[in-house]
Design a protein around this motif. Structure first.
Motif, mmCIF file in Angstrom:
data_model
loop_
_atom_site.group_PDB
_atom_site.id
_atom_site.type_symbol
_atom_site.label_atom_id
_atom_site.label_comp_id
_atom_site.label_asym_id
_atom_site.label_seq_id
_atom_site.Cartn_x
_atom_site.Cartn_y
_atom_site.Cartn_z
ATOM 1 N N LEU A 99 0.900 -1.339 -0.309
ATOM 2 C CA LEU A 99 -0.243 0.350 0.024
ATOM 3 C C LEU A 99 0.829 1.248 -0.201
ATOM 4 C CD1 LEU A 99 -2.890 1.059 0.043
ATOM 5 C CD2 LEU A 99 -2.784 1.237 2.472
ATOM 6 N N PRO A 100 1.513 1.206 -0.918
ATOM 7 C CA PRO A 100 1.827 3.092 -0.518
ATOM 8 C C PRO A 100 1.307 4.120 -1.114
ATOM 9 C CG PRO A 100 1.248 2.218 -3.122
ATOM 10 C CD PRO A 100 0.713 1.747 -2.886
ATOM 11 N N LEU A 101 1.586 4.726 0.534
ATOM 12 C CA LEU A 101 0.806 5.662 0.811
ATOM 13 C C LEU A 101 2.129 7.128 0.839
ATOM 14 C CD1 LEU A 101 -1.171 4.688 4.136
ATOM 15 C CD2 LEU A 101 -1.888 4.876 1.708
ATOM 16 N N LEU A 102 2.725 7.773 -0.492
ATOM 17 C CA LEU A 102 3.213 8.285 -0.910
ATOM 18 C C LEU A 102 3.001 9.393 -1.758
ATOM 19 C CD1 LEU A 102 5.756 5.305 -1.295
ATOM 20 C CD2 LEU A 102 6.335 7.243 0.209
ATOM 21 N N HIS A 103 3.136 10.778 -1.625
ATOM 22 C CA HIS A 103 2.915 11.275 -2.484
ATOM 23 C C HIS A 103 3.749 12.051 -3.099
ATOM 24 C CE1 HIS A 103 -0.975 10.692 0.367
ATOM 25 N NE2 HIS A 103 -0.099 11.683 1.376
ATOM 26 N N GLY A 104 3.604 12.688 -4.015
ATOM 27 C CA GLY A 104 5.030 13.432 -4.875
ATOM 28 C C GLY A 104 5.479 12.240 -4.995
ATOM 29 N N GLY A 150 2.823 18.667 -4.480
ATOM 30 C CA GLY A 150 2.126 18.988 -4.369
ATOM 31 C C GLY A 150 1.862 19.241 -2.855
ATOM 32 N N SER A 151 0.341 19.388 -2.291
ATOM 33 C CA SER A 151 0.577 19.555 -0.804
ATOM 34 C C SER A 151 0.617 21.415 -0.368
ATOM 35 C CB SER A 151 1.219 19.314 0.534
ATOM 36 O OG SER A 151 0.384 17.874 0.122
ATOM 37 N N SER A 152 1.224 22.009 -1.900
ATOM 38 C CA SER A 152 0.406 22.768 -2.256
ATOM 39 C C SER A 152 2.073 23.309 -2.546
ATOM 40 C CB SER A 152 -0.339 24.858 -1.715
ATOM 41 O OG SER A 152 -1.429 23.695 -1.813
ATOM 42 N N ILE A 153 3.376 22.968 -2.107
ATOM 43 C CA ILE A 153 4.613 23.502 -1.820
ATOM 44 C C ILE A 153 4.887 24.517 -2.903
ATOM 45 C CG2 ILE A 153 7.015 22.333 -1.722
ATOM 46 C CD1 ILE A 153 4.944 19.983 0.396
ATOM 47 N N GLY A 154 5.664 25.072 -3.184
ATOM 48 C CA GLY A 154 6.015 25.986 -3.977
ATOM 49 C C GLY A 154 5.164 26.755 -5.459
ATOM 50 N N ALA A 214 10.798 30.444 -7.792
ATOM 51 C CA ALA A 214 10.215 30.001 -6.724
ATOM 52 C C ALA A 214 9.197 28.155 -6.439
ATOM 53 C CB ALA A 214 9.666 30.093 -5.836
ATOM 54 N N ALA A 215 8.922 28.559 -7.772
ATOM 55 C CA ALA A 215 8.316 27.037 -8.649
ATOM 56 C C ALA A 215 9.513 26.181 -9.341
ATOM 57 C CB ALA A 215 7.097 27.151 -9.762
ATOM 58 N N ARG A 216 10.422 26.907 -9.684
ATOM 59 C CA ARG A 216 11.629 26.301 -10.860
ATOM 60 C C ARG A 216 12.131 25.478 -9.412
ATOM 61 N NH1 ARG A 216 13.160 27.273 -15.425
ATOM 62 N NH2 ARG A 216 15.384 27.270 -14.543
ATOM 63 N N GLU A 217 12.767 25.887 -8.019
ATOM 64 C CA GLU A 217 13.361 25.600 -6.901
ATOM 65 C C GLU A 217 12.481 24.272 -6.889
ATOM 66 O OE1 GLU A 217 15.001 26.436 -4.590
ATOM 67 O OE2 GLU A 217 15.592 27.871 -6.227
ATOM 68 N N HIS A 218 11.409 23.740 -7.202
ATOM 69 C CA HIS A 218 10.782 21.955 -7.224
ATOM 70 C C HIS A 218 10.754 20.878 -8.406
ATOM 71 C CE1 HIS A 218 9.274 22.977 -2.965
ATOM 72 N NE2 HIS A 218 9.910 24.583 -3.553
ATOM 73 N N ASP A 219 10.539 22.004 -9.716
ATOM 74 C CA ASP A 219 10.204 21.884 -10.711
ATOM 75 C C ASP A 219 10.631 22.404 -11.863
ATOM 76 O OD1 ASP A 219 9.282 20.086 -13.676
ATOM 77 O OD2 ASP A 219 7.567 19.647 -12.775
ATOM 78 N N LEU A 220 11.589 22.207 -12.661
ATOM 79 C CA LEU A 220 12.090 22.817 -13.799
ATOM 80 C C LEU A 220 11.080 23.535 -14.698
ATOM 81 C CD1 LEU A 220 15.861 21.910 -14.126
ATOM 82 C CD2 LEU A 220 15.073 24.077 -13.529
#
Ligand SMILES: Nc1ncnc2c1ncn2[C@@H]1O[C@H](COP(=O)(O)OP(=O)(O)O)[C@@H](O)[C@H]1O
Ligand SMILES: [Mg+2]
Length: 386
Positions: free
Chosen positions: A109-114, A217-221, A237-243
């Motif tokens: 049960l992969p309870l993983l996010h992101g 996810g979780s509104s981060i970035g 700031a968003a690019r810190e998480h995804d280019l």
């Protein structure tokens, strides 16, 4: 059950993404609800550096709270020995020791996010190692994770989505067009002026806009930007998480969520009663604080929308689930606009399961309490041949 082996479930949580703590909190709630008569649980944590370890799975230590520190796999690990999935079982490998098996696992049960959990990568690893798992497969996970492709698929299936502009790394680095490239431009340039073109396209969306990492996810970035002034900073700031970044026209209205479960016995998916997210007034939008830490954020279930809109939300939630060929479970998030229309915001293939999360609450309000909900998710995975 006497004499019969219990079903062995590896609950995998934590992970390498920025949502590590949220995943721990999801595991805390699920571990406290899983039926011990029926299931033997192996609580496996993935530390932030990617190591899989056995944990105590103690729900009390996995909770999120505004005052305390964020929960982590490190804080519940019971051994530093690494665990690897192999041929339907989990193996423990401690340095200098012969690997030993934790025994066969019926389902993970992969309870993983992101990233590295909800994006198809973990699902691919489990497929390759012949391990059965709950929830979405490789494609649906990847498609649900990437907000650009998620929207493309939704629109192609005729589902309503808001207006947006994609800011790609190469274009962003290409500069404004006047003079030399404004970015670091380490790689090949898309030619001068692409950044200017994108900024012009964004300005056409009107203000405010929401700037977000494409795979987050979780509104981060995520930032809400009210004018051109704050735009570049928000994109960086968003690019810190995804280019890759998405900039969306802000939608005026109410946030409505709907939980979906795979149908029983191969039937069509089922949607819960929709709920409204009521954001704590101290937050500018449904940001990380509002989602998990501020007690003023609540769900109003059922959402206070006309019956026809609720029916539309449920229909669209199932259509979104099917659009990406989702399996197991999902939560589909919507805006019910001030004009009375419904727009799909996103689909989450492994929705939050924390005590503050909509997914368990909406199913409870629809007559499926958490132990039965977890049971159903596991049972639909067990029926599958991967
Ligand atoms: N286009 C938009 N209009 C209005 N609010 C938005 C918009 N996009 C995001 N938001 C706000 O930001 C929150 C997080 O955005 P979302 O796209 O759901 O990202 P995440 O995957 O991090 O949950 C939403 O719940 C909502 O409060
Ligand atoms: Mg969201």
């Amino acid at each position: 059950m006497q004499g019969q082996r219990k079903i062995r479930v590896a609950v995998v949580f934590g992970g390498r993404s920025t949502e590590h703590a949220v995943s721990c909190a999801s595991a805390g709630l699920v571990l406290s609800a899983i039926d011990p008569e029926r299931y033997e649980v192996l609580p496996i944590g993935i530390a932030t550096d990617g190591r899989w370890v056995l944990t105590s799975g103690d729900p009390a230590r996995l909770a999120l709270s505004a005052s305390g520190s964020l929960p982590s796999v490190e804080s519940v690990a019971v051994s530093g020995a690494e665990i690897v999935p192999r041929g339907g079982s989990l193996q423990v490998a401690a340095p200098g020791e012969v690997p030993r098996s934790l025994g066969e696992v019926d389902v993970v049960l992969p309870l993983l996010h992101g990233t590295y959990g909800e994006d198809g990568t973990l699902q691919g690893l489990l497929e390759m190692t012949g391990t059965r798992y709950a929830g979405a497969g490789v494609f649906a996970s990847a498609a649900g994770m990437d907000k650009e492709y998620m929207k493309l698929i939704m629109s192609a299936r005729g589902l309503p989505v808001g207006r947006y502009v994609v800011v790609r790394d190469r274009d962003w680095r290409s500069g404004l067009g006047a003079g030399p490239c404004a970015g670091p431009c380490a790689g090949p340039c898309a030619g001068p002026g692409e950044r200017k073109r994108i900024l012009d396209e964004i300005a056409e969306l009107g203000w405010p806009v929401f700037v977000k990492p494409a795979r987050g996810g979780s509104s981060i970035g995520i930032s809400r930007v009210v004018s051109l002034d704050g735009l570049e900073e928000a994109i960086e700031a968003a690019r810190e998480h995804d280019l890759k970044v998405l900039v969306e026209a802000a939608v005026d209205g109410m946030e409505v969520e709907c939980a979906v479960l795979e149908g029983l016995d191969g039937g069509p998916p089922e949607a819960s009663v929709p709920g409204q997210v009521v954001v704590d007034e101290r937050s500018p939008f449904y940001d990380f604080q509002a989602k998990y830490l501020l007690s003023g954020t609540t769900m109003r279930i059922p959402a206070p929308i006309p019956a026809s809109a609720a029916a539309e939300v449920r229909r669209l939630a199932c259509a979104a689930f099917d659009a990406i060929s989702c399996e197991g479970l999902a939560r589909v998030d919507f805006f019910y606009t001030t004009a009375g229309t419904v727009l799909v915001n996103e689909i989450n293939t492994m929705p939050g399961m924390t005590p503050a999360s909509g997914f368990p609450m909406m199913w409870a309000a629809s007559g499926l309490p958490l132990p039965q909900l977890v049971d159903r998710i596991i049972q639909s995975a067990l029926r599958k041949q991967r």
